[in-house]
Design a protein around this motif. Structure first.
Motif, PDB file in Angstrom:
ATOM      1  N   PRO A  66       0.832  -1.211   0.000  1.00 32.23           N
ATOM      2  CA  PRO A  66       0.000   0.000   0.000  1.00 32.23           C
ATOM      3  C   PRO A  66       0.870   1.268   0.000  1.00 32.23           C
ATOM      4  N   ASP A  67       0.393   2.290  -0.706  1.00 35.87           N
ATOM      5  CA  ASP A  67       1.139   3.547  -0.824  1.00 35.87           C
ATOM      6  C   ASP A  67       1.481   4.149   0.534  1.00 35.87           C
ATOM      7  N   ARG A  68       0.563   4.064   1.483  1.00 38.83           N
ATOM      8  CA  ARG A  68       0.839   4.673   2.799  1.00 38.83           C
ATOM      9  C   ARG A  68       1.975   3.956   3.523  1.00 38.83           C
ATOM     10  N   LEU A  69       2.121   2.645   3.300  1.00 40.89           N
ATOM     11  CA  LEU A  69       3.253   1.926   3.894  1.00 40.89           C
ATOM     12  C   LEU A  69       4.544   2.273   3.174  1.00 40.89           C
ATOM     13  N   ARG A  70       4.475   2.421   1.851  1.00 44.61           N
ATOM     14  CA  ARG A  70       5.675   2.810   1.096  1.00 44.61           C
ATOM     15  C   ARG A  70       6.153   4.189   1.548  1.00 44.61           C
ATOM     16  N   ALA A  71       5.211   5.101   1.820  1.00 51.22           N
ATOM     17  CA  ALA A  71       5.580   6.436   2.300  1.00 51.22           C
ATOM     18  C   ALA A  71       6.219   6.350   3.687  1.00 51.22           C
ATOM     19  N   GLN A  72       5.719   5.443   4.503  1.00 51.68           N
ATOM     20  CA  GLN A  72       6.233   5.300   5.870  1.00 51.68           C
ATOM     21  C   GLN A  72       7.556   4.535   5.907  1.00 51.68           C
ATOM     22  N   TYR A  73       7.738   3.610   4.975  1.00 54.21           N
ATOM     23  CA  TYR A  73       8.939   2.778   4.909  1.00 54.21           C
ATOM     24  C   TYR A  73       9.505   2.857   3.489  1.00 54.21           C
ATOM     25  N   PRO A  74      10.136   3.965   3.135  1.00 55.37           N
ATOM     26  CA  PRO A  74      10.552   4.178   1.738  1.00 55.37           C
ATOM     27  C   PRO A  74      11.701   3.285   1.263  1.00 55.37           C
ATOM     28  N   HIS A  75      12.422   2.655   2.173  1.00 50.25           N
ATOM     29  CA  HIS A  75      13.582   1.866   1.757  1.00 50.25           C
ATOM     30  C   HIS A  75      13.481   0.399   2.173  1.00 50.25           C
ATOM     31  N   GLU A  76      13.103   0.151   3.407  1.00 49.45           N
ATOM     32  CA  GLU A  76      13.103  -1.214   3.915  1.00 49.45           C
ATOM     33  C   GLU A  76      12.013  -1.366   4.967  1.00 49.45           C
ATOM     34  N   MET A  77      11.446  -2.562   5.021  1.00 51.74           N
ATOM     35  CA  MET A  77      10.342  -2.835   5.944  1.00 51.74           C
ATOM     36  C   MET A  77      10.465  -4.270   6.434  1.00 51.74           C
ATOM     37  N   THR A  78      10.049  -4.503   7.662  1.00 52.62           N
ATOM     38  CA  THR A  78       9.997  -5.850   8.213  1.00 52.62           C
ATOM     39  C   THR A  78       8.564  -6.153   8.597  1.00 52.62           C
ATOM     40  N   ILE A  79       8.072  -7.300   8.137  1.00 54.21           N
ATOM     41  CA  ILE A  79       6.740  -7.752   8.518  1.00 54.21           C
ATOM     42  C   ILE A  79       6.885  -9.009   9.362  1.00 54.21           C
ATOM     43  N   VAL A  80       5.866  -9.301  10.145  1.00 55.48           N
ATOM     44  CA  VAL A  80       5.863 -10.475  11.003  1.00 55.48           C
ATOM     45  C   VAL A  80       4.721 -11.384  10.575  1.00 55.48           C
ATOM     46  N   LEU A  81       5.049 -12.630  10.310  1.00 61.10           N
ATOM     47  CA  LEU A  81       4.022 -13.631  10.026  1.00 61.10           C
ATOM     48  C   LEU A  81       3.898 -14.495  11.271  1.00 61.10           C
ATOM     49  N   GLN A  82       2.775 -14.315  11.977  1.00 59.11           N
ATOM     50  CA  GLN A  82       2.608 -15.081  13.199  1.00 59.11           C
ATOM     51  C   GLN A  82       1.177 -15.568  13.356  1.00 59.11           C
ATOM     52  N   HIS A  83       0.263 -14.684  13.721  1.00 55.70           N
ATOM     53  CA  HIS A  83      -1.100 -15.124  14.005  1.00 55.70           C
ATOM     54  C   HIS A  83      -2.080 -14.878  12.869  1.00 55.70           C
ATOM     55  N   GLN A  84      -2.053 -13.691  12.314  1.00 51.82           N
ATOM     56  CA  GLN A  84      -3.060 -13.352  11.311  1.00 51.82           C
ATOM     57  C   GLN A  84      -2.426 -12.915  10.002  1.00 51.82           C
ATOM     58  N   PHE A  85      -2.376 -13.841   9.096  1.00 54.20           N
ATOM     59  CA  PHE A  85      -1.990 -13.579   7.726  1.00 54.20           C
ATOM     60  C   PHE A  85      -2.753 -14.597   6.877  1.00 54.20           C
ATOM     61  N   TRP A  86      -2.858 -14.343   5.591  1.00 54.13           N
ATOM     62  CA  TRP A  86      -3.616 -15.247   4.741  1.00 54.13           C
ATOM     63  C   TRP A  86      -3.020 -15.248   3.340  1.00 54.13           C
ATOM     64  N   ASP A  87      -3.416 -16.256   2.578  1.00 52.15           N
ATOM     65  CA  ASP A  87      -3.008 -16.389   1.172  1.00 52.15           C
ATOM     66  C   ASP A  87      -1.494 -16.289   0.969  1.00 52.15           C
ATOM     67  N   LEU A  88      -0.732 -16.869   1.886  1.00 53.44           N
ATOM     68  CA  LEU A  88       0.720 -16.917   1.705  1.00 53.44           C
ATOM     69  C   LEU A  88       1.016 -17.824   0.513  1.00 53.44           C
ATOM     70  N   ALA A  89       1.762 -17.302  -0.444  1.00 55.98           N
ATOM     71  CA  ALA A  89       2.088 -18.074  -1.648  1.00 55.98           C
ATOM     72  C   ALA A  89       3.509 -17.771  -2.098  1.00 55.98           C
TER      73      ALA A  89
END
Length: 182
Positions: A66-89
């Protein structure tokens, strides 16, 4: 008998330059371990205390967030896959990973080229792998890079940390109670 080729750091010398691309091979092997773990979890789900931290470059071609995340993290971002995520492919042929996550109550599918990943960790077993972003992808990002956006307020109500280029997005603040969005 002393070994004249002992280039250990203890002796003040560095290993000789290799004509074989060991670093590239290791990087590819570590990415393979990450992809195997993600494929396994996409089929079987996360077991026990396992959870993943995935760090990736947001400024490389092919990264869809999403654009708002790109604006907040313009170079690098870390996400956590733990409890709530879906359609991992994992699509090895296309060289992409996709996953659904909720940010501020809004579900989004992130698409991340394998070449954009810079780190993978499973803290439950103290596993941490680090990669280099693909040279071609990094060069393309450098050529198109613009001035980064100012840090924005995150949806949890706090302000982003002072260095927006490398931050962990904590999903606890974004979790809804109940089933995962579909």
């Amino acid at each position: 008998m002393a070994d004249d080729h002992d280039n250990t750091p203890e002796n003040g010398a560095f290993p000789p330059e290799s004509q074989l691309p060991y670093e590239q091979w290791l990087d590819e092997a570590y990415r393979g371990v990450m992809l195997s773990a993600l494929e396994y979890v996409s089929r079987e789900g996360l077991a026990g205390e396992h959870h993943f931290y995935l760090t990736f470059r947001t400024d490389l071609p092919g990264v869809v967030i999403p654009d708002r995340l790109r604006a907040q993290y313009p170079h690098e971002m870390t996400i956590v896959l733990q409890h709530q995520f879906w359609d991992l492919a994992v699509d090895r042929a296309a060289g992409k990973v996709s996953v659904g996550l909720s940010f501020g109550g809004v579900g989004s599918i992130l698409v991340i080229p394998v070449a954009a990943f810079t780190g993978f960790a499973d803290p439950s077993i103290h596993l941490s792998l680090h990669f280099t972003a693909s040279d071609a992808a990094a060069a393309a990002a450098a050529a198109t890079e613009t001035a980064p956006a100012a840090p924005a307020e995150d949806d949890a109500g706090g302000s982003a940390e002072s260095d927006p280029s490398s931050q962990v997005v904590s999903l606890d603040a974004f979790r809804k109670k109940g089933p995962s969005p579909a």
